[in-house]
Design an enzyme around this catalytic site. Sequence first.
Site, PDB file in Angstrom:
ATOM      1  N   HIS A 165       0.846   4.470  -2.472  1.00 49.61           N
ATOM      2  CA  HIS A 165       0.319   5.844  -2.315  1.00 49.61           C
ATOM      3  C   HIS A 165       1.499   6.634  -2.519  1.00 49.61           C
ATOM      4  CE1 HIS A 165      -3.222   5.653   0.661  1.00 49.61           C
ATOM      5  NE2 HIS A 165      -3.351   4.900  -0.466  1.00 49.61           N
ATOM      6  N   TRP A 170     -10.627  -9.172   3.504  1.00 51.03           N
ATOM      7  CA  TRP A 170     -11.039  -9.557   2.213  1.00 51.03           C
ATOM      8  C   TRP A 170     -11.412 -11.153   2.132  1.00 51.03           C
ATOM      9  CZ3 TRP A 170      -8.395 -13.393  -0.410  1.00 51.03           C
ATOM     10  CH2 TRP A 170      -9.121 -13.876  -1.628  1.00 51.03           C
ATOM     11  N   HIS A 214      -6.015  -5.766  -3.836  1.00 48.90           N
ATOM     12  CA  HIS A 214      -7.008  -5.896  -2.626  1.00 48.90           C
ATOM     13  C   HIS A 214      -7.231  -7.239  -2.213  1.00 48.90           C
ATOM     14  CE1 HIS A 214      -8.647  -1.524  -2.546  1.00 48.90           C
ATOM     15  NE2 HIS A 214      -7.349  -1.527  -2.046  1.00 48.90           N
ATOM     16  N   ARG A 269       0.798  -1.260  -0.052  1.00 51.30           N
ATOM     17  CA  ARG A 269       0.000   0.010  -0.105  1.00 51.30           C
ATOM     18  C   ARG A 269       0.671   1.494   0.120  1.00 51.30           C
ATOM     19  NH1 ARG A 269      -4.321   2.853   3.641  1.00 51.30           N
ATOM     20  NH2 ARG A 269      -5.508   3.890   2.096  1.00 51.30           N
TER      21      ARG A 269
HETATM   22  C1  HEM Z   1      -9.776   3.080  -6.160  1.00 53.03           C
HETATM   23  C2  HEM Z   1      -8.721   3.051  -5.581  1.00 53.03           C
HETATM   24  C3  HEM Z   1      -8.500   2.602  -4.305  1.00 53.03           C
HETATM   25  C4  HEM Z   1      -8.974   2.794  -3.035  1.00 53.03           C
HETATM   26  C5  HEM Z   1     -10.329   3.680  -3.140  1.00 53.03           C
HETATM   27  C6  HEM Z   1      -8.464   1.994  -2.064  1.00 53.03           C
HETATM   28  C7  HEM Z   1      -8.625   2.186  -0.646  1.00 53.03           C
HETATM   29  C8  HEM Z   1      -8.304   1.534   0.293  1.00 53.03           C
HETATM   30  C9  HEM Z   1      -8.516   1.412   1.690  1.00 53.03           C
HETATM   31  C10 HEM Z   1      -9.558   2.348   2.322  1.00 53.03           C
HETATM   32  C11 HEM Z   1      -8.036   0.668   2.417  1.00 53.03           C
HETATM   33  C12 HEM Z   1      -7.674   0.414   3.954  1.00 53.03           C
HETATM   34  C13 HEM Z   1      -6.737   1.103   4.545  1.00 53.03           C
HETATM   35  C14 HEM Z   1      -6.926   0.676   6.358  1.00 53.03           C
HETATM   36  O1  HEM Z   1      -7.784   1.056   6.622  1.00 53.03           O
HETATM   37  O2  HEM Z   1      -5.878   0.448   6.541  1.00 53.03           O
HETATM   38  C15 HEM Z   1      -6.982  -0.025   1.378  1.00 53.03           C
HETATM   39  C16 HEM Z   1      -5.899  -1.042   1.698  1.00 53.03           C
HETATM   40  C17 HEM Z   1      -4.859  -1.340   0.935  1.00 53.03           C
HETATM   41  N1  HEM Z   1      -4.942  -1.017  -0.532  1.00 53.03           N
HETATM   42 FE1  HEM Z   1      -6.222   0.238  -1.524  1.00 53.03          FE
HETATM   43  N2  HEM Z   1      -7.313   1.494  -2.602  1.00 53.03           N
HETATM   44  C18 HEM Z   1      -7.191   1.709  -3.822  1.00 53.03           C
HETATM   45  C19 HEM Z   1      -6.284   1.246  -5.026  1.00 53.03           C
HETATM   46  C20 HEM Z   1      -5.177   0.231  -4.290  1.00 53.03           C
HETATM   47  C21 HEM Z   1      -4.133   0.162  -5.279  1.00 53.03           C
HETATM   48  C22 HEM Z   1      -3.940   0.599  -6.761  1.00 53.03           C
HETATM   49  C23 HEM Z   1      -3.301  -0.773  -4.537  1.00 53.03           C
HETATM   50  C24 HEM Z   1      -2.116  -1.520  -5.167  1.00 53.03           C
HETATM   51  C25 HEM Z   1      -1.632  -1.516  -6.200  1.00 53.03           C
HETATM   52  C26 HEM Z   1      -3.773  -0.964  -3.223  1.00 53.03           C
HETATM   53  C27 HEM Z   1      -3.367  -1.835  -2.329  1.00 53.03           C
HETATM   54  C28 HEM Z   1      -3.786  -1.679  -1.004  1.00 53.03           C
HETATM   55  C29 HEM Z   1      -3.333  -2.874   0.155  1.00 53.03           C
HETATM   56  C30 HEM Z   1      -2.229  -3.858  -0.154  1.00 53.03           C
HETATM   57  C31 HEM Z   1      -4.176  -2.603   1.209  1.00 53.03           C
HETATM   58  C32 HEM Z   1      -4.060  -3.277   2.369  1.00 53.03           C
HETATM   59  C33 HEM Z   1      -3.045  -2.648   3.348  1.00 53.03           C
HETATM   60  C34 HEM Z   1      -3.052  -3.227   4.721  1.00 53.03           C
HETATM   61  O3  HEM Z   1      -3.639  -4.151   5.162  1.00 53.03           O
HETATM   62  O4  HEM Z   1      -2.212  -2.498   5.623  1.00 53.03           O
HETATM   63  N3  HEM Z   1      -4.965  -0.404  -3.386  1.00 53.03           N
HETATM   64  N4  HEM Z   1      -7.057   0.402   0.002  1.00 53.03           N
HETATM   65  C1  LIG Z   2      -8.845  -8.286   1.789  1.00 51.16           C
HETATM   66  C2  LIG Z   2      -9.066  -6.856   1.291  1.00 51.16           C
HETATM   67  N1  LIG Z   2      -7.853  -6.296   1.633  1.00 51.16           N
HETATM   68  C3  LIG Z   2      -8.513  -5.019   1.073  1.00 51.16           C
HETATM   69  C4  LIG Z   2      -7.884  -3.808   0.904  1.00 51.16           C
HETATM   70  C5  LIG Z   2      -8.673  -2.373   0.622  1.00 51.16           C
HETATM   71  C6  LIG Z   2      -9.883  -2.892   0.285  1.00 51.16           C
HETATM   72  C7  LIG Z   2     -10.611  -3.938   0.399  1.00 51.16           C
HETATM   73  N2  LIG Z   2      -9.641  -5.123   0.882  1.00 51.16           N
HETATM   74  C8  LIG Z   2     -10.267  -6.224   0.961  1.00 51.16           C
HETATM   75  N3  LIG Z   2     -11.411  -6.986   0.940  1.00 51.16           N
END
Ligand code: HEM
Ligand SMILES: Cc1nc2ccccn2c1N
Length: 290
Positions: free
Chosen positions: A49, A188, A172, A45
Amino acid sequence: ALHLAKAQDGKSLEDFQKVYNAIAEKLRDEDEFDGYIGYGPNLVRLSWHVSGTFDKNDNSGGSFGGTYRFKKEADDPANKGLQNAAHFLEPIAKKFPWISHGDLYTLAGVTALQEMQGPKIPWRPGRVDADEKDTPENGRLPDASQDGSYVRHYFGRFGFTDQEIVALLGAHCLGKTHLENSGYEGPWGAATNTFTNEFFVNLLNENWKLEKNEAGNKQYNSEKGYMMLPTDYALVQDGKFRKYVEKYAKDQDAFFEDFKSAYVKLLENGIDFGKLGKAYVFKTLDEQDS
Ligand code: HEM
Ligand SMILES: Cc1nc2ccccn2c1N
């Protein structure tokens, strides 16, 4: 003009593989983080970012300058929770002071993906630390409560196609949402620290119900206790996105191939690597006789 990548004096594949290995070994050591999910998803993430601030219209933001290290960007509410990844990388930066922050943040994402059994991600060094004054303003990262047209317009700023958007969101499959970070909650599925196409399989196969969570935000929940954000669910509501969800749910190899290309494009957006030679492909720890 694009940012011009600059070679680190005399550093080669072996030097960057050492950085990869240090991150990969620390990932194995500190496996208890976030309920035994580990730091992998958080590092992925962070790599997104620091790259997702890019704006092709004026070539500002993006991974090149490593400006996440400055307070203004680190304190962006959209970056809440990434302090964990930043803290994880501090000793790595100390051990390898010659690597730029932009190269470290992106290499850490590549390392985490490969160590979580994702595709091999070709990676090029050469990002150069920028000054604090070049830190992009907050507000360039996406809003999870929105629909498909918002997602398409948002990624249009990077010049991404529908296919690249869907492939990229397949990340995700990793980690989870945390109420205290984003106002969303839940995993997820089971495999939150292995890179697979399950995000797409679940999107199509689970019985999703739109519910208000404890923070008052709407999210999709399934009977198995999985969740999706509104922007995730938009991928099956929007016909043009949906056909790629169906493709990747059926074909994990196609997902891996398209994710790799879209992720490299994300991490390298706005950078001219010129004649700095071809990308490095790192060995995983398992592939080395370590
Ligand atoms: C429409 C675009 C996106 C939105 C609105 C979005 C939104 C979010 C949100 C709200 C979270 C939860 C953060 C938390 O509560 O800790 C999240 C987690 C995450 N996102 Fe996204 N995201 C987007 C695109 C992406 C992209 C392009 C990637 C990577 C290529 C990505 C990778 C991740 C990962 C790996 C997590 C899990 C992080 C953790 O478990 O600490 N996301 N995202
Ligand atoms: C498993 C899981 N990880 C993510 C991260 C961002 C948004 C949705 N997620 C889910 N379903």
